[in-house]
Design a protein around this motif. Structure first.
Motif, mmCIF file in Angstrom:
data_model
loop_
_atom_site.group_PDB
_atom_site.id
_atom_site.type_symbol
_atom_site.label_atom_id
_atom_site.label_comp_id
_atom_site.label_asym_id
_atom_site.label_seq_id
_atom_site.Cartn_x
_atom_site.Cartn_y
_atom_site.Cartn_z
ATOM 1 N N THR A 57 -13.401 1.622 -6.686
ATOM 2 C CA THR A 57 -13.174 2.496 -5.484
ATOM 3 C C THR A 57 -13.447 4.061 -5.805
ATOM 4 O O THR A 57 -13.552 4.265 -7.123
ATOM 5 C CB THR A 57 -11.859 2.374 -5.033
ATOM 6 O OG1 THR A 57 -10.904 3.164 -5.863
ATOM 7 C CG2 THR A 57 -11.347 0.752 -5.060
ATOM 8 N N HIS B 47 -11.396 6.343 -5.518
ATOM 9 C CA HIS B 47 -10.079 6.956 -5.864
ATOM 10 C C HIS B 47 -9.973 6.918 -7.299
ATOM 11 O O HIS B 47 -10.512 6.227 -8.239
ATOM 12 C CB HIS B 47 -9.008 5.949 -5.260
ATOM 13 C CG HIS B 47 -7.605 6.536 -5.784
ATOM 14 N ND1 HIS B 47 -6.930 7.283 -5.149
ATOM 15 C CD2 HIS B 47 -6.845 6.118 -6.829
ATOM 16 C CE1 HIS B 47 -5.745 7.781 -5.673
ATOM 17 N NE2 HIS B 47 -5.857 6.976 -6.804
ATOM 18 N N TYR C 261 -9.126 -2.310 0.112
ATOM 19 C CA TYR C 261 -8.336 -1.254 -0.805
ATOM 20 C C TYR C 261 -7.114 -0.690 -0.111
ATOM 21 O O TYR C 261 -7.309 -0.346 1.192
ATOM 22 C CB TYR C 261 -9.316 0.093 -1.378
ATOM 23 C CG TYR C 261 -8.300 1.130 -2.024
ATOM 24 C CD1 TYR C 261 -7.747 0.652 -3.142
ATOM 25 C CD2 TYR C 261 -8.190 2.096 -1.172
ATOM 26 C CE1 TYR C 261 -6.858 1.750 -3.645
ATOM 27 C CE2 TYR C 261 -7.103 3.205 -1.606
ATOM 28 C CZ TYR C 261 -6.655 3.262 -3.070
ATOM 29 O OH TYR C 261 -5.920 4.082 -3.499
ATOM 30 N N SER C 262 -6.021 -0.897 -0.808
ATOM 31 C CA SER C 262 -4.969 -0.080 -0.296
ATOM 32 C C SER C 262 -4.082 0.336 -1.417
ATOM 33 O O SER C 262 -4.070 0.012 -2.596
ATOM 34 C CB SER C 262 -4.138 -1.210 0.629
ATOM 35 O OG SER C 262 -3.863 -2.335 -0.195
ATOM 36 N N PHE C 263 -2.837 0.910 -0.796
ATOM 37 C CA PHE C 263 -1.959 1.584 -1.757
ATOM 38 C C PHE C 263 -0.724 1.629 -1.276
ATOM 39 O O PHE C 263 -0.453 1.751 -0.114
ATOM 40 C CB PHE C 263 -2.207 2.841 -2.539
ATOM 41 C CG PHE C 263 -2.143 4.054 -1.751
ATOM 42 C CD1 PHE C 263 -1.121 5.047 -1.610
ATOM 43 C CD2 PHE C 263 -3.378 4.576 -0.894
ATOM 44 C CE1 PHE C 263 -0.884 5.953 -0.822
ATOM 45 C CE2 PHE C 263 -3.269 5.556 -0.027
ATOM 46 C CZ PHE C 263 -1.904 6.437 -0.278
ATOM 47 N N SER D 121 -6.971 8.342 -10.116
ATOM 48 C CA SER D 121 -5.723 8.406 -10.610
ATOM 49 C C SER D 121 -5.312 9.512 -11.364
ATOM 50 O O SER D 121 -6.434 9.700 -12.200
ATOM 51 C CB SER D 121 -5.217 7.115 -11.096
ATOM 52 O OG SER D 121 -5.192 6.210 -10.121
ATOM 53 N N ASP E 237 -1.203 4.255 -10.422
ATOM 54 C CA ASP E 237 -1.002 5.768 -10.783
ATOM 55 C C ASP E 237 0.574 6.266 -11.412
ATOM 56 O O ASP E 237 1.221 6.219 -10.453
ATOM 57 C CB ASP E 237 -1.561 6.613 -9.800
ATOM 58 C CG ASP E 237 -1.657 7.944 -10.144
ATOM 59 O OD1 ASP E 237 -1.297 8.504 -11.223
ATOM 60 O OD2 ASP E 237 -2.575 8.755 -9.346
ATOM 61 N N LYS F 3 2.465 5.248 -7.386
ATOM 62 C CA LYS F 3 1.278 4.550 -6.559
ATOM 63 C C LYS F 3 0.876 3.175 -7.203
ATOM 64 O O LYS F 3 0.741 3.107 -8.364
ATOM 65 C CB LYS F 3 0.257 5.363 -6.109
ATOM 66 C CG LYS F 3 0.576 6.537 -5.243
ATOM 67 C CD LYS F 3 -0.866 7.206 -4.978
ATOM 68 C CE LYS F 3 -0.666 8.340 -3.786
ATOM 69 N NZ LYS F 3 -1.696 8.962 -3.616
ATOM 70 N N HIS G 44 -1.825 0.438 -6.540
ATOM 71 C CA HIS G 44 -3.140 0.308 -5.859
ATOM 72 C C HIS G 44 -3.332 -1.113 -5.934
ATOM 73 O O HIS G 44 -3.077 -1.851 -6.856
ATOM 74 C CB HIS G 44 -4.186 1.031 -6.637
ATOM 75 C CG HIS G 44 -3.784 2.534 -6.723
ATOM 76 N ND1 HIS G 44 -4.188 3.358 -5.658
ATOM 77 C CD2 HIS G 44 -3.440 3.311 -7.690
ATOM 78 C CE1 HIS G 44 -3.914 4.724 -5.983
ATOM 79 N NE2 HIS G 44 -3.501 4.708 -7.086
ATOM 80 N N THR G 45 -4.202 -1.595 -4.813
ATOM 81 C CA THR G 45 -4.732 -3.054 -4.920
ATOM 82 C C THR G 45 -6.092 -2.907 -4.286
ATOM 83 O O THR G 45 -6.387 -1.946 -3.504
ATOM 84 C CB THR G 45 -3.831 -4.032 -3.935
ATOM 85 O OG1 THR G 45 -3.870 -3.518 -2.488
ATOM 86 C CG2 THR G 45 -2.470 -4.063 -4.439
ATOM 87 N N TYR G 46 -6.936 -3.969 -4.883
ATOM 88 C CA TYR G 46 -8.193 -3.816 -4.290
ATOM 89 C C TYR G 46 -8.682 -5.577 -4.305
ATOM 90 O O TYR G 46 -8.416 -6.137 -5.454
ATOM 91 C CB TYR G 46 -9.391 -3.195 -5.141
ATOM 92 C CG TYR G 46 -10.843 -3.119 -4.618
ATOM 93 C CD1 TYR G 46 -11.199 -2.517 -3.693
ATOM 94 C CD2 TYR G 46 -11.509 -4.014 -5.429
ATOM 95 C CE1 TYR G 46 -12.548 -3.021 -2.948
ATOM 96 C CE2 TYR G 46 -13.019 -4.317 -4.995
ATOM 97 C CZ TYR G 46 -13.312 -3.593 -3.712
ATOM 98 O OH TYR G 46 -14.557 -3.820 -3.401
#
Length: 294
Positions: A10, A12, A49-51, A14, A33, A38, A40-42
């Motif tokens: 992604t 993103h 993707y989300s967190f 960290s 992170d 945080k 995170h998942t993907y």
């Protein structure tokens, strides 16, 4: 032949990416992170993707048989229900050590959660290694740790591998899967000065270790029988923190990295520092991590 055609998962980045875990039931990668608290998942198959935010420094997570997450955080062990967004405290063995926090952790072959601590100031060896049994009782295993990091167990379940990063050593212990007893510490690999520090670690189906090198720009594959480095993956970031296998066949290698502590000049040279990298079809298969409570 080990593939080295890395890509980022992604956009993103960290501050301190760590603790990658492959969720085989939901076919997703989870990573942390630590300093920003945080998770995170993907999900590759859905490009989703989300967190979520935990509200405290979060060093490690493990999957559970109940499809929740068990987390080792700044203030101890917590169960995190992703569906409801709630967290439940399961105890803090270091409530008397407010200067410490949990760092890396992983479940052993019997579903116990091992997690270690470190002093946040990183000036003293006040860290410890603990194991939480499936009944949630916690036992102290090692003392005088500088920065508790990578953990792995071999396929025979008679050896545990462990990293205390400042020592520059990857150590092995005799391991009893029935009692969680560890003994007979020996060093299987020492990283020379200038080559970085051993950080997180995973193991493949051939019982070879994959060790991330902080300030080493790479992940190395190590034969624990003789300490030889049999392969390496060079990456565009200096602070490589951990790795795990994922994908439907566990042939993709996910690698976390960090940007904390890098100067502006260094960040200009490492624009991808803090990324989660993946190498598809790396050339060997991994081993699916064990869920807590197995």
């Amino acid at each position: 032949m080990i593939a080295t055609n890395w890509q980022t998962v992604t956009p993103h980045k960290s501050k301190l990416g760590e603790g990658p875990v492959w969720d085989d039931r939901r076919q997703r990668i989870i990573w942390l992170d630590i300093l920003n608290g945080k998770i995170h998942t993907y999900t590759p198959g859905k490009d989703a993707y989300s967190f979520s935010e935990t509200g405290q420094l979060t060093g490690a997570v493990a999957l559970t048989e109940n499809d929740t997450l068990l987390a080792a955080m700044e203030n101890g062990f917590f169960e995190i229900n992703e569906a409801t967004g709630t967290s439940t405290a399961w105890g803090d063995p270091e409530s008397h050590l407010p200067g410490n926090r949990f760092n890396d952790g992983k479940c052993d072959p019997k579903g116990r959660f091992w997690a270690g601590t470190m002093q946040m100031a990183e000036t003293e060896t006040t860290g410890n290694l603990y194991v939480m049994d499936v009944d949630r009782s916690v036992y102290h295993k090692l003392s005088d740790i500088g920065c508790s990091n990578g953990l792995a167990w071999n396929s025979r379940h008679d050896t545990m591998y462990y990293i205390d990063s400042p020592t520059r050593e990857v150590a092995a212990f005799d391991y009893d899967p029935e009692t969680a007893a560890i003994s007979n510490r020996r060093v299987i690999l020492t990283i020379p000065e200038g080559d970085g520090f051993p950080d997180g670690m995973t193991i493949d189906a051939e019982d070879q270790l994959w060790v991330a090198l902080w300030d080493g720009w790479k992940v190395i594959r190590v034969d624990p029988d003789n300490g030889s480095i049999t392969a390496q993956i060079e990456l565009p970031a200096a602070r490589i923190t951990s790795a795990t296998f994922g994908g439907p066949d566990l042939t993709d290698l996910y690698i976390t990295s960090a940007r904390v502590g890098l100067s502006e000049e260094e960040l200009e040279k490492q624009p991808l520092a803090g990324s989660l990298f993946v190498i598809r079809n790396v050339g060997v298969r991994g081993v699916q991590g064990v869920r807590f409570g197995r």
